[in-house]
Design a protein around this motif. Structure first.
Motif, PDB file in Angstrom:
ATOM      1  N   TYR A  39       0.614  -1.194   0.041  1.00  0.00           N
ATOM      2  CA  TYR A  39       0.070   0.014   0.034  1.00  0.00           C
ATOM      3  C   TYR A  39       0.799   1.348  -0.051  1.00  0.00           C
ATOM      4  O   TYR A  39       0.379   2.385   0.328  1.00  0.00           O
ATOM      5  CB  TYR A  39      -0.832  -0.032   1.055  1.00  0.00           C
ATOM      6  N   ALA A  40       2.158   1.199  -0.112  1.00  0.00           N
ATOM      7  CA  ALA A  40       3.053   2.172   0.278  1.00  0.00           C
ATOM      8  C   ALA A  40       2.833   3.533  -0.908  1.00  0.00           C
ATOM      9  O   ALA A  40       2.583   4.809  -0.236  1.00  0.00           O
ATOM     10  CB  ALA A  40       4.525   1.785  -0.255  1.00  0.00           C
ATOM     11  N   ASP A  41       2.459   3.327  -2.293  1.00  0.00           N
ATOM     12  CA  ASP A  41       1.971   4.343  -2.760  1.00  0.00           C
ATOM     13  C   ASP A  41       0.871   5.156  -2.429  1.00  0.00           C
ATOM     14  O   ASP A  41       0.912   6.454  -2.382  1.00  0.00           O
ATOM     15  CB  ASP A  41       1.874   3.889  -4.439  1.00  0.00           C
ATOM     16  N   GLY A  42      -0.080   4.394  -1.853  1.00  0.00           N
ATOM     17  CA  GLY A  42      -1.420   5.045  -1.675  1.00  0.00           C
ATOM     18  C   GLY A  42      -1.146   5.774  -0.130  1.00  0.00           C
ATOM     19  O   GLY A  42      -1.723   6.780  -0.252  1.00  0.00           O
ATOM     20  N   ILE A  43      -0.336   5.138   0.452  1.00  0.00           N
ATOM     21  CA  ILE A  43      -0.018   5.805   1.910  1.00  0.00           C
ATOM     22  C   ILE A  43       0.645   7.038   1.719  1.00  0.00           C
ATOM     23  O   ILE A  43       0.495   7.858   2.301  1.00  0.00           O
ATOM     24  CB  ILE A  43       0.759   4.559   2.694  1.00  0.00           C
ATOM     25  N   ARG A  44       1.548   7.097   0.713  1.00  0.00           N
ATOM     26  CA  ARG A  44       2.260   8.221   0.408  1.00  0.00           C
ATOM     27  C   ARG A  44       1.741   9.316   0.068  1.00  0.00           C
ATOM     28  O   ARG A  44       1.583  10.385   0.252  1.00  0.00           O
ATOM     29  CB  ARG A  44       3.622   7.976  -0.713  1.00  0.00           C
ATOM     30  N   ASP A  45       0.520   9.041  -0.738  1.00  0.00           N
ATOM     31  CA  ASP A  45      -0.397  10.136  -1.335  1.00  0.00           C
ATOM     32  C   ASP A  45      -1.136  10.542  -0.045  1.00  0.00           C
ATOM     33  O   ASP A  45      -1.524  11.814  -0.047  1.00  0.00           O
ATOM     34  CB  ASP A  45      -1.409   9.459  -2.540  1.00  0.00           C
ATOM     35  N   VAL A  46      -1.586   9.776   0.767  1.00  0.00           N
ATOM     36  CA  VAL A  46      -2.418  10.234   1.759  1.00  0.00           C
ATOM     37  C   VAL A  46      -1.657  11.062   2.765  1.00  0.00           C
ATOM     38  O   VAL A  46      -2.080  12.244   3.143  1.00  0.00           O
ATOM     39  CB  VAL A  46      -3.340   9.124   2.601  1.00  0.00           C
ATOM     40  N   TYR A  47      -0.395  10.633   2.848  1.00  0.00           N
ATOM     41  CA  TYR A  47       0.518  11.594   4.017  1.00  0.00           C
ATOM     42  C   TYR A  47       0.769  12.686   3.299  1.00  0.00           C
ATOM     43  O   TYR A  47       0.666  13.673   4.047  1.00  0.00           O
ATOM     44  CB  TYR A  47       1.932  10.632   3.721  1.00  0.00           C
ATOM     45  N   SER A  78      -1.155  14.571   1.211  1.00  0.00           N
ATOM     46  CA  SER A  78      -2.468  15.410   1.172  1.00  0.00           C
ATOM     47  C   SER A  78      -2.751  15.917   2.744  1.00  0.00           C
ATOM     48  O   SER A  78      -2.970  17.139   3.112  1.00  0.00           O
ATOM     49  CB  SER A  78      -3.781  14.823   0.568  1.00  0.00           C
ATOM     50  N   ALA A  79      -2.346  14.890   3.780  1.00  0.00           N
ATOM     51  CA  ALA A  79      -2.858  15.136   5.165  1.00  0.00           C
ATOM     52  C   ALA A  79      -1.647  16.004   5.655  1.00  0.00           C
ATOM     53  O   ALA A  79      -2.003  17.010   6.592  1.00  0.00           O
ATOM     54  CB  ALA A  79      -2.850  13.929   6.064  1.00  0.00           C
ATOM     55  N   PHE A  80      -0.616  16.027   5.252  1.00  0.00           N
ATOM     56  CA  PHE A  80       0.517  16.688   6.190  1.00  0.00           C
ATOM     57  C   PHE A  80       1.185  18.009   5.405  1.00  0.00           C
ATOM     58  O   PHE A  80       2.001  18.525   5.968  1.00  0.00           O
ATOM     59  CB  PHE A  80       1.648  15.726   6.467  1.00  0.00           C
ATOM     60  N   SER A  81       0.741  18.192   4.379  1.00  0.00           N
ATOM     61  CA  SER A  81       1.086  19.346   3.630  1.00  0.00           C
ATOM     62  C   SER A  81       0.120  20.524   3.983  1.00  0.00           C
ATOM     63  O   SER A  81       0.331  21.669   3.933  1.00  0.00           O
ATOM     64  CB  SER A  81       0.997  19.233   1.986  1.00  0.00           C
ATOM     65  N   ALA A  82      -0.997  20.156   4.746  1.00  0.00           N
ATOM     66  CA  ALA A  82      -1.863  21.193   5.249  1.00  0.00           C
ATOM     67  C   ALA A  82      -1.444  21.726   6.721  1.00  0.00           C
ATOM     68  O   ALA A  82      -0.583  20.999   7.266  1.00  0.00           O
ATOM     69  CB  ALA A  82      -3.466  20.725   5.370  1.00  0.00           C
ATOM     70  N   PRO A  83      -1.907  22.726   7.155  1.00  0.00           N
ATOM     71  CA  PRO A  83      -1.934  23.290   8.597  1.00  0.00           C
ATOM     72  C   PRO A  83      -2.149  22.350   9.486  1.00  0.00           C
ATOM     73  O   PRO A  83      -3.197  21.401   9.282  1.00  0.00           O
ATOM     74  CB  PRO A  83      -2.360  24.403   8.544  1.00  0.00           C
ATOM     75  N   PRO A  84      -1.700  22.276  10.730  1.00  0.00           N
ATOM     76  CA  PRO A  84      -0.733  22.837  11.047  1.00  0.00           C
ATOM     77  C   PRO A  84       0.922  22.180  10.621  1.00  0.00           C
ATOM     78  O   PRO A  84       2.010  22.855  10.938  1.00  0.00           O
ATOM     79  CB  PRO A  84      -0.483  22.705  12.716  1.00  0.00           C
ATOM     80  N   TRP A  85       0.762  21.157   9.908  1.00  0.00           N
ATOM     81  CA  TRP A  85       2.073  20.478   9.471  1.00  0.00           C
ATOM     82  C   TRP A  85       2.968  21.394   8.452  1.00  0.00           C
ATOM     83  O   TRP A  85       4.104  21.509   8.522  1.00  0.00           O
ATOM     84  CB  TRP A  85       1.827  19.056   9.275  1.00  0.00           C
ATOM     85  N   ASN A  86       2.040  21.471   7.403  1.00  0.00           N
ATOM     86  CA  ASN A  86       2.733  22.630   6.309  1.00  0.00           C
ATOM     87  C   ASN A  86       3.895  21.797   5.827  1.00  0.00           C
ATOM     88  O   ASN A  86       4.955  22.407   5.303  1.00  0.00           O
ATOM     89  CB  ASN A  86       2.895  23.869   6.798  1.00  0.00           C
ATOM     90  N   GLU A  87       3.907  20.590   5.689  1.00  0.00           N
ATOM     91  CA  GLU A  87       5.365  19.760   5.041  1.00  0.00           C
ATOM     92  C   GLU A  87       5.095  19.860   3.607  1.00  0.00           C
ATOM     93  O   GLU A  87       4.106  19.877   3.010  1.00  0.00           O
ATOM     94  CB  GLU A  87       5.026  18.344   5.408  1.00  0.00           C
ATOM     95  N   ASP A  88       6.340  19.960   3.021  1.00  0.00           N
ATOM     96  CA  ASP A  88       6.510  20.065   1.599  1.00  0.00           C
ATOM     97  C   ASP A  88       6.040  18.628   1.173  1.00  0.00           C
ATOM     98  O   ASP A  88       6.448  17.598   1.667  1.00  0.00           O
ATOM     99  CB  ASP A  88       7.997  20.295   1.337  1.00  0.00           C
ATOM    100  N   PRO A  89       5.285  18.615   0.191  1.00  0.00           N
ATOM    101  CA  PRO A  89       4.714  17.346  -0.306  1.00  0.00           C
ATOM    102  C   PRO A  89       5.825  16.356  -0.495  1.00  0.00           C
ATOM    103  O   PRO A  89       5.581  15.122  -0.475  1.00  0.00           O
ATOM    104  CB  PRO A  89       4.101  17.613  -1.643  1.00  0.00           C
ATOM    105  N   ALA A  90       7.014  16.463  -0.841  1.00  0.00           N
ATOM    106  CA  ALA A  90       8.108  15.867  -1.058  1.00  0.00           C
ATOM    107  C   ALA A  90       8.707  14.803  -0.036  1.00  0.00           C
ATOM    108  O   ALA A  90       9.071  13.856   0.173  1.00  0.00           O
ATOM    109  CB  ALA A  90       9.444  16.623  -1.740  1.00  0.00           C
ATOM    110  N   GLU A  91       8.033  15.456   1.253  1.00  0.00           N
ATOM    111  CA  GLU A  91       8.174  14.806   2.662  1.00  0.00           C
ATOM    112  C   GLU A  91       7.658  13.415   2.593  1.00  0.00           C
ATOM    113  O   GLU A  91       8.089  12.430   3.160  1.00  0.00           O
ATOM    114  CB  GLU A  91       7.871  15.561   3.741  1.00  0.00           C
ATOM    115  N   ALA A  92       6.664  13.412   1.815  1.00  0.00           N
ATOM    116  CA  ALA A  92       5.767  12.007   1.662  1.00  0.00           C
ATOM    117  C   ALA A  92       6.741  10.962   1.039  1.00  0.00           C
ATOM    118  O   ALA A  92       6.556   9.779   1.526  1.00  0.00           O
ATOM    119  CB  ALA A  92       4.697  12.207   0.777  1.00  0.00           C
ATOM    120  N   ASP A  93       7.688  11.344   0.245  1.00  0.00           N
ATOM    121  CA  ASP A  93       8.607  10.251  -0.477  1.00  0.00           C
ATOM    122  C   ASP A  93       9.513   9.702   1.031  1.00  0.00           C
ATOM    123  O   ASP A  93       9.922   8.578   0.850  1.00  0.00           O
ATOM    124  CB  ASP A  93       9.356  10.719  -1.730  1.00  0.00           C
TER     125      ASP A  93
END
Length: 188
Positions: free
Chosen positions: A16-24, A26-41
């Motif tokens: 499920y790694a690809d799907g988990i990466r995608d959810v990660y 979308s979830a953690f690029s939003a506030p309060p985390w504001n992570e760069d989407p590349a962090e999902a990789d």
């Protein structure tokens, strides 16, 4: 579409790694985390290593073959780690409470639900799936006090904040699970 939650073990979670990466992302690029989407990789790479930890378990939610949420957990080592945020947690709780409450307990590491799947109880189902089998009910997690929606979920499902703020810019707080024997001493 309704999501189905399944508990998966180490060898299966990588499917499920690809799907988990995608959810990660979308979830953690939003506030309060504001992570760069590349962090999902980075997280997807870390997931392969985390799956090797003792007591690793994961829950994955899917709808129509698409991952809509996930949660991961493992047993915190008896020798409390010092990397990542662990050192700050130990500083906040002190040696005795860290050992009594966290060492050997199930640690919920990540929980994320795709934004389009919010509001249907999926986060609670994922949390229950990974935390339910906690040894002796001893389960804990770490989140930011700025993650208001996550805190509402945790508190609504019986988790209790430890009245000891974790030092650092992330404004982290430790929560003990609904059956954790230390929760009455937690204070908050």
């Amino acid at each position: 579409m309704t999501s189905e939650v399944r508990t998966v073990q180490a060898g299966e979670v990588i499917r499920y790694a690809d799907g988990i990466r995608d959810v990660y992302a979308s979830a953690f690029s939003a506030p309060p985390w504001n992570e760069d989407p590349a962090e999902a990789d980075v997280y997807a790479e870390r997931l392969a290593r985390d799956a090797l930890r003792p007591g690793f378990t994961a829950a994955v939610a899917t709808a129509g073959g698409t991952v809509t949420g996930f949660a991961t957990a493992w047993i915190t080592p008896d020798v409390f780690p010092a990397d990542r945020s662990y050192g700050q947690v130990a500083e906040a709780l002190g040696v005795e409470r860290t050992r009594a409450w966290l060492c050997g307990a199930l640690e919920v590491n990540e929980l994320a639900v795709a934004p389009e799947a919010h509001g249907g109880g999926l986060g609670a189902a994922l949390l229950d799936a990974v935390a339910g089998p906690a040894p002796g009910g001893r389960c804990w997690l770490l989140t930011s006090v700025r993650a208001e929606a996550a805190l509402r979920l945790y508190e609504r499902t019986g988790w209790r904040r430890v009245d000891a703020p974790v030092p650092g810019k992330a404004a982290l707080v430790v929560l003990l699970g609904p059956r954790h024997p230390g929760r009455d001493e937690a204070g908050a």
